[in-house]
Design a protein around this motif. Structure first.
Motif, PDB file in Angstrom:
ATOM      1  N   PRO A  49       0.831  -1.200   0.000  1.00 60.90           N
ATOM      2  CA  PRO A  49       0.000   0.000   0.000  1.00 60.90           C
ATOM      3  C   PRO A  49       0.871   1.258   0.000  1.00 60.90           C
ATOM      4  N   TYR A 116      -6.192  -3.831 -11.380  1.00 61.38           N
ATOM      5  CA  TYR A 116      -6.788  -3.739 -10.049  1.00 61.38           C
ATOM      6  C   TYR A 116      -6.596  -5.054  -9.315  1.00 61.38           C
ATOM      7  N   ALA A 120      -8.731  -2.307  -5.508  1.00 59.00           N
ATOM      8  CA  ALA A 120      -7.655  -1.321  -5.374  1.00 59.00           C
ATOM      9  C   ALA A 120      -6.835  -1.238  -6.658  1.00 59.00           C
TER      10      ALA A 120
END
Length: 124
Positions: A49, A116, A120
């Motif tokens: 992330p 994706y 996300a």
């Protein structure tokens, strides 16, 4: 005829070195989960992330079990090549793999070419 070809260059260093340079907050979680030695060896896919993703949950990641789960859920034990992720069409094309935690992850490519993981966007 003109072709636009993008050459892929071999990765330099190891996954931990890349995480430390590009995703320092996730790299810190990897160290806290004691998985840094594992990521420094072999080929794996890490869905790291971006740092600002942790801004909203920093208070919630004091628990070592939570840290371990976060890290394990963002690692896939084998390399995943973006070329293997097909474009979505009327029939859903998804590549499904499992994270180290055992959770199912679905990868798809939009009609615009963006990839994706679940919902996300993969930015790099």
């Amino acid at each position: 005829m003109i072709f636009n070809i993008r050459v892929l260059t071999p990765a330099r260093g190891n996954v931990m070195e890349t995480l430390e340079a590009d995703h320092p907050k996730f790299a810190e979680l990897v160290r806290r989960a004691k998985m840094d030695a594992d990521l420094a060896q072999g080929l794996k896919t890490v869905l790291a992330p971006v740092d600002n993703a942790f801004d909203k949950i920093e208070a919630d990641i004091d628990d070592d079990d939570v840290v371990q789960a976060i890290v394990q859920n963002h690692i896939i034990q084998s390399p995943l090549c973006c070329a293997s992720v097909l474009r979505s069409s009327g029939f859903l094309h998804e590549l499904r793999v499992r994270s180290n935690l055992g959770d199912a992850l679905s990868f798809h490519r939009s009609n615009g070419g963006h990839i994706y993981a679940n919902q996300a966007a993969i930015v790099r």
